[in-house]
Design a protein around this motif. Structure first.
Motif, PDB file in Angstrom:
ATOM      1  N   ASP A  41       0.715  -1.324  -0.060  1.00  0.00           N
ATOM      2  CA  ASP A  41       0.063  -0.142  -0.027  1.00  0.00           C
ATOM      3  C   ASP A  41       0.856   1.287   0.061  1.00  0.00           C
ATOM      4  OD1 ASP A  41      -2.497   1.410   0.615  1.00  0.00           O
ATOM      5  OD2 ASP A  41      -1.438   2.110   2.247  1.00  0.00           O
ATOM      6  N   LEU A  42       1.918   1.326   0.974  1.00  0.00           N
ATOM      7  CA  LEU A  42       2.772   2.448   0.842  1.00  0.00           C
ATOM      8  C   LEU A  42       3.718   2.844  -0.276  1.00  0.00           C
ATOM      9  CD1 LEU A  42       3.713   1.981   4.596  1.00  0.00           C
ATOM     10  CD2 LEU A  42       2.450   3.719   4.091  1.00  0.00           C
ATOM     11  N   VAL A  43       4.171   1.686  -0.769  1.00  0.00           N
ATOM     12  CA  VAL A  43       4.724   1.625  -2.215  1.00  0.00           C
ATOM     13  C   VAL A  43       4.074   2.429  -3.402  1.00  0.00           C
ATOM     14  CG1 VAL A  43       5.772   0.560  -4.052  1.00  0.00           C
ATOM     15  CG2 VAL A  43       6.199   0.148  -1.695  1.00  0.00           C
ATOM     16  N   SER A  44       2.503   1.967  -3.167  1.00  0.00           N
ATOM     17  CA  SER A  44       1.572   2.437  -4.310  1.00  0.00           C
ATOM     18  C   SER A  44       1.257   3.845  -3.934  1.00  0.00           C
ATOM     19  CB  SER A  44       0.362   1.693  -4.092  1.00  0.00           C
ATOM     20  OG  SER A  44      -0.391   2.006  -2.888  1.00  0.00           O
ATOM     21  N   ARG A  45       1.761   4.342  -2.861  1.00  0.00           N
ATOM     22  CA  ARG A  45       1.558   5.982  -2.605  1.00  0.00           C
ATOM     23  C   ARG A  45       2.756   6.635  -2.663  1.00  0.00           C
ATOM     24  NH1 ARG A  45      -3.653   6.057   0.088  1.00  0.00           N
ATOM     25  NH2 ARG A  45      -4.357   4.242   0.875  1.00  0.00           N
ATOM     26  N   GLY A  46       3.818   5.875  -3.104  1.00  0.00           N
ATOM     27  CA  GLY A  46       5.346   6.760  -3.315  1.00  0.00           C
ATOM     28  C   GLY A  46       6.327   6.723  -2.443  1.00  0.00           C
ATOM     29  N   ALA A  47       6.107   5.467  -1.483  1.00  0.00           N
ATOM     30  CA  ALA A  47       7.155   5.085  -0.956  1.00  0.00           C
ATOM     31  C   ALA A  47       8.083   3.920  -1.434  1.00  0.00           C
ATOM     32  CB  ALA A  47       6.812   4.350   0.636  1.00  0.00           C
ATOM     33  N   VAL A  48       9.387   3.832  -0.917  1.00  0.00           N
ATOM     34  CA  VAL A  48      10.550   3.095  -1.848  1.00  0.00           C
ATOM     35  C   VAL A  48      10.762   1.800  -0.607  1.00  0.00           C
ATOM     36  CG1 VAL A  48      12.920   2.684  -2.307  1.00  0.00           C
ATOM     37  CG2 VAL A  48      11.404   4.820  -2.771  1.00  0.00           C
ATOM     38  N   GLU A  49      10.589   0.677  -1.166  1.00  0.00           N
ATOM     39  CA  GLU A  49      10.671  -0.589  -0.312  1.00  0.00           C
ATOM     40  C   GLU A  49      12.189  -0.736  -0.364  1.00  0.00           C
ATOM     41  OE1 GLU A  49       9.621  -5.061   0.366  1.00  0.00           O
ATOM     42  OE2 GLU A  49       8.631  -4.103  -1.140  1.00  0.00           O
TER      43      GLU A  49
END
Length: 306
Positions: A41-49
């Motif tokens: 979910d956070l990656v879809s919002r712009g975070a980097v894993e």
């Protein structure tokens, strides 16, 4: 340069906090532990894993921790590939866990020696408030560190941010706050069990307390299970409650304070965790069921009975 944020601990609270950080403009780095859903979910919002704590440390100027307690915090900081070894001097770690203040103070001194600041910013609120950016934060930090991290805290702590003092003071206040709330829970659970055993239903009990001087926000979420049958009315596990109360006991011992009420509350939750098959997974509002079982009383919410 703008701050770059790392976030470790994407559980019930951490996911909502991290989502507010990235959605309000900060570069965010995250890492999966057991559950991939919050990371995706956070990656879809712009975070980097990233795949490791080391990689996160190398990419971040501020790292937030929202994990179970001191043991997990110490491992993330002191581990071979942990934050202490790989954060750059001038970085900040913000511990949002509920932890033992003795450990927090020791970690702050240890990190300061290598140029890394530690702030403790434990939370007040629920996962719903975390998602809405309406948590509160009790902050222990130097004035300089507090000024630096406050804009990031503002993204998820829209209800209240209180700077209490130096490192460790946030965790002290959080334990006191939880002592009061969990003390209420232990009293409600025992009082309703006694009411039921003497012929007064939980609904009758609630009809008197609700709206009276004894009513409060915690009472209403706590009673959301017993009266409404809402299993997720207050998603804070019995196991975490018991852990926090053992930290309170440690804090009292360090202060050479006799705390019989704190120990009584701790034992109420300890009984639930030790005797219930789901004691580590059930939530605080389920405590009446455990007190009831110990006393031969069925405290299953009426709406959930078949």
């Amino acid at each position: 340069m703008p701050e770059t944020i790392g976030f470790l601990g994407l559980g019930l609270m951490g996911h909502g906090m991290a989502r507010n950080i990235v959605e309000k403009g900060y570069a965010l780095t995250v890492s999966a532990h057991r559950n991939r859903a919050p990371v995706d979910d956070l990656v879809s919002r712009g975070a980097v894993e990233v795949k490791s704590v080391r990689e996160m440390a190398e990419r971040s100027s501020i790292v937030f921790l929202c994990v179970t307690g001191s043991r997990e915090v110490e491992a993330l900081i002191r581990g071979k590939d942990g934050l202490k070894a790989h954060l750059k001097p001038g970085s900040v770690i913000v511990d949002c866990s509920t932890a033992d203040p003795t450990s927090t103070v020791a970690l702050a001194e240890e990190l300061a020696a290598v140029g890394i600041a530690l702030a403790d910013a434990p939370l007040g609120g629920t996962p719903v408030q975390a998602a809405e950016g309406k948590l509160s934060a009790m902050v222990g930090a130097t004035p300089e560190t507090f000024a630096r991290i406050k804009p990031v805290l503002d993204t998820w702590a829209g209800a209240k941010i209180v700077h209490l003092g130096g490192p460790g003071d946030g965790h002290k206040m959080k334990l006191l706050n939880n002592f009061v709330s969990l003390g209420y829970a232990a009293i409600y659970a025992e009082a309703m069990t006694l009411a039921t055993k003497t012929g007064l239903s939980p609904e009758i009990f609630d009809s008197v307390l609700r709206g009276s001087r004894m009513d409060c926000g915690f009472y209403q979420t706590f009673m959301g299970y017993t009266i409404e049958g809402n299993r997720e009315a207050h998603k804070f596990t019995l196991a975490n409650a018991f852990k926090d109360l053992t930290y309170l006991e440690s804090m009292a011992d360090a202060a050479k304070l006799v705390n019989p009420i704190g120990n009584a509350v701790k034992n109420s939750f300890g009984m639930a965790v030790a005797t219930g098959g789901d004691g580590a997974a059930d939530y605080v509002p389920h405590l009446p069921e455990y007190v009831g079982r110990a006393n031969g009383v069925d405290m299953t919410p009426r709406k959930l009975r078949t």
